[in-house]
Design an enzyme around this catalytic site. Structure first.
Site, short mmCIF file in Angstrom:
data_model
loop_
_atom_site.label_atom_id
_atom_site.label_comp_id
_atom_site.label_asym_id
_atom_site.label_seq_id
_atom_site.Cartn_x
_atom_site.Cartn_y
_atom_site.Cartn_z
N GLU A 133 0.81 -1.22 0.00
CA GLU A 133 0.00 0.00 0.00
C GLU A 133 0.85 1.27 0.00
OE1 GLU A 133 -3.96 0.22 1.88
OE2 GLU A 133 -3.26 -1.47 3.08
N HIS A 167 7.84 -27.04 4.34
CA HIS A 167 7.20 -28.26 3.86
C HIS A 167 6.71 -28.13 2.42
CE1 HIS A 167 7.08 -30.39 7.78
NE2 HIS A 167 7.18 -29.15 8.23
N LYS A 190 -13.26 -0.24 -5.72
CA LYS A 190 -14.49 0.09 -5.01
C LYS A 190 -15.52 0.75 -5.94
CE LYS A 190 -12.53 0.52 -0.37
NZ LYS A 190 -12.22 1.44 0.74
#
Length: 345
Positions: free
Chosen positions: A229, A245, A339
């Protein structure tokens, strides 16, 4: 130089973090709850972005004081097990986060006990209409810069309704003092400042942040978000021991891109001893591949102090990476566009 770029004042927002901690403590101490909360056996904190990170911070700083599980809900829905014995904390800085508003509706259907933390917006309006408790926090900040107001009032709420018995008073003042001192160094645009110096090495790379999931895992998540950001840089994170893993094997093919990557290790003295060994061996493997690496380790009298120091260090690092790129850290144009498109559709 940075003053010409930092038009919206992200420097000041990061600088004020220690002050915000004290202000948030005072706000939290003065919280008055008007509803009764009883028979709680689990807690869900619903939020996105910086508001969700507040829940993560609560879960790690209070992990030794928790008698009930805490689940952080990032999305539109709640787990099926949520019921009348669930405390649902809806955290949205703006009060208009659509995922959190949808989660509120879901929580009402499941008859959860609900509290809101926000500056206002639709969340405050709806909770007020429902006569639910609302914790109002100060407006005017970027949500990611309001971290202190996201997690400290939350701790105070959980303490007031006996979900935890916090020891906040034992470590917060020391943390504020340490951060107030460290910001004097971290705010200098000079190689004497370790966050500024590291930003010069990091800003043209893709950071990959690794940490022990029992200590600094959420600090790694926070730093990834801040780099994305504030600095408008792609960044990624993973946790030990899980990455040993699977992800460790990925450091083999496509070796030409390794020169564009930079691994940041977030380390703490409370890391699991076996994880410390895993980190050492993994560093050796990455060194053989010529991968740039850097270890961040903070000092402090308590884990909580060191954790908040790590957060503050990372915030400054993201700021100086933004300045190195010649951009204003504050605007989040792609989020704003997203948005707007969601509203249209």
């Amino acid at each position: 130089m940075y003053k010409n770029l930092d038009q919206a004042g992200m420097f000041d927002s990061i600088w004020q973090f220690p002050d915000n901690l004290g202000q948030a403590y005072e706000l939290g101490t003065n919280i008055k709850l008007f509803q009764k909360y009883s028979n709680i056996n689990n807690v869900v904190i619903a939020g996105m972005g910086g508001s969700a990170i507040g829940g993560d911070v609560v879960s790690i700083l209070e992990k030794d004081n928790l008698n009930y599980p805490i689940f952080i809900s990032r999305g539109y829905s709640l787990p099926n097990w949520v019921n009348e014995n669930t405390l649902l904390i809806c955290s949205s800085y703006s009060g208009n986060t659509e995922e959190t508003l949808t989660t509120l509706d879901n929580g009402l259907k499941k008859r959860a006990q609900i509290i809101g933390i926000t500056t206002g917006g639709k969340l405050a309006d709806k909770l007020s209409d429902l006569q639910k408790d609302i914790i109002l926090i100060p407006p005017g900040l970027q949500p990611r810069a309001a971290l202190a107001f996201s997690f400290i009032p939350m701790i105070k709420v959980l303490d007031k309704i006996s979900v935890i018995k916090t020891k906040l008073d034992l470590w917060l003042n020391d943390s504020i003092e340490a951060l107030t001192e460290s910001r004097e160094l971290y705010s200098i645009d000079s190689s004497k400042n370790p966050t500024f110096k590291l930003a010069q090495q990091l800003h043209k790379k893709i950071p990959i942040i690794y940490a022990d999931n029992s200590t600094c895992g959420f600090a790694a998540l926070r730093l990834k978000g801040q780099l994305c950001e504030n600095a408008k840089m792609l960044a990624y994170h993973n946790e030990l021991p899980e990455l040993n893993h699977n992800e460790i094997v990925g450091w083999e093919n496509n070796a030409k891109i390794f020169k564009h990557l930079f691994v940041l290790w977030l380390s703490d003295e409370n890391d699991n001893p076996r994880v410390k060994l895993r980190q050492q061996i993994t560093q050796e493997i990455l060194n053989e591949n010529g991968v740039d690496q850097f270890i961040l380790k903070m000092t402090g009298n308590s884990f909580q102090e060191r954790f908040l120091h790590m957060i503050h260090y990372g915030d400054w690092l993201s700021f100086w990476c933004a300045i190195a790129h010649g951009i204003d850290p504050s605007p989040v144009e792609k989020i704003d566009r997203l948005k707007e498109e969601l509203m249209k559709r």
